[in-house]
Scaffold this active site. Sequence first.
Site, PDB file in Angstrom:
ATOM      1  N   HIS A  20     -17.272   0.652   7.458  1.00  0.00           N
ATOM      2  CA  HIS A  20     -16.227  -0.344   7.718  1.00  0.00           C
ATOM      3  C   HIS A  20     -15.676  -0.905   6.414  1.00  0.00           C
ATOM      4  CE1 HIS A  20     -15.028  -4.462   9.425  1.00  0.00           C
ATOM      5  NE2 HIS A  20     -14.054  -3.605   9.613  1.00  0.00           N
ATOM      6  N   ASP A  28      -0.415  13.150  -2.067  1.00  0.00           N
ATOM      7  CA  ASP A  28       0.296  14.392  -2.365  1.00  0.00           C
ATOM      8  C   ASP A  28      -0.275  15.010  -3.629  1.00  0.00           C
ATOM      9  OD1 ASP A  28       1.550  13.131  -4.632  1.00  0.00           O
ATOM     10  OD2 ASP A  28       3.177  12.428  -3.370  1.00  0.00           O
ATOM     11  N   HIS A  96       4.641   1.470  -5.948  1.00  0.00           N
ATOM     12  CA  HIS A  96       3.841   2.666  -6.228  1.00  0.00           C
ATOM     13  C   HIS A  96       2.782   2.373  -7.286  1.00  0.00           C
ATOM     14  CE1 HIS A  96       2.855   6.874  -6.279  1.00  0.00           C
ATOM     15  NE2 HIS A  96       3.161   7.002  -7.551  1.00  0.00           N
ATOM     16  N   TYR A 118       5.890  10.550  -3.018  1.00  0.00           N
ATOM     17  CA  TYR A 118       5.391   9.351  -2.330  1.00  0.00           C
ATOM     18  C   TYR A 118       4.733   9.633  -0.990  1.00  0.00           C
ATOM     19  CZ  TYR A 118       8.122   7.178  -5.984  1.00  0.00           C
ATOM     20  OH  TYR A 118       8.633   6.826  -7.198  1.00  0.00           O
ATOM     21  N   ALA A 119       4.272  10.841  -0.742  1.00  0.00           N
ATOM     22  CA  ALA A 119       3.533  11.153   0.480  1.00  0.00           C
ATOM     23  C   ALA A 119       2.077  10.770   0.250  1.00  0.00           C
ATOM     24  CB  ALA A 119       3.690  12.627   0.840  1.00  0.00           C
ATOM     25  N   ASN A 120       1.842   9.466   0.197  1.00  0.00           N
ATOM     26  CA  ASN A 120       0.523   8.906  -0.103  1.00  0.00           C
ATOM     27  C   ASN A 120       0.280   7.723   0.817  1.00  0.00           C
ATOM     28  OD1 ASN A 120       0.373  10.474  -2.682  1.00  0.00           O
ATOM     29  ND2 ASN A 120       2.023   9.093  -3.244  1.00  0.00           N
TER      30      ASN A 120
END
Length: 129
Positions: A20, A28, A96, A118-120
């Site tokens: 947890h 990316d 970012h 920015y595929a994060n």
Amino acid sequence: MKRAGILNRHLSGALAELGHGDGVLVCDAGMPIPDGPRVVDLAFRAGVPSFAEVLGGLLAELVVEGATAAQEIREANPSAAALLDGEFPELRLVTHERLKELSAGARLVVRTGEARPYANVLLRCGVFF
């Protein structure tokens, strides 16, 4: 061999160790990987596996109570932004640079082959009960 779910032994084992509040960065191929967290690099070649494929697989295995992404995703990668908005109605957006700082505290980094910017996303683990 496992019959279903995530077959990659490194990723499967790392997910089993999460608790947890632990952070999981799904990133990316171009995201700087911080020192410290365990890294499972799934990148095979540009675009393989995609951010969407990896995120979908992880969400089938994890309970997620929160997610954070870079605000730049809205303009630079609308399809990834739409994916995250659909999965996380309460998606938290930061710069970012701030996402990279927060990533240093992640327990696990899963690198995809995604080659779009920015595929994060930084996921915060929840509990199943």
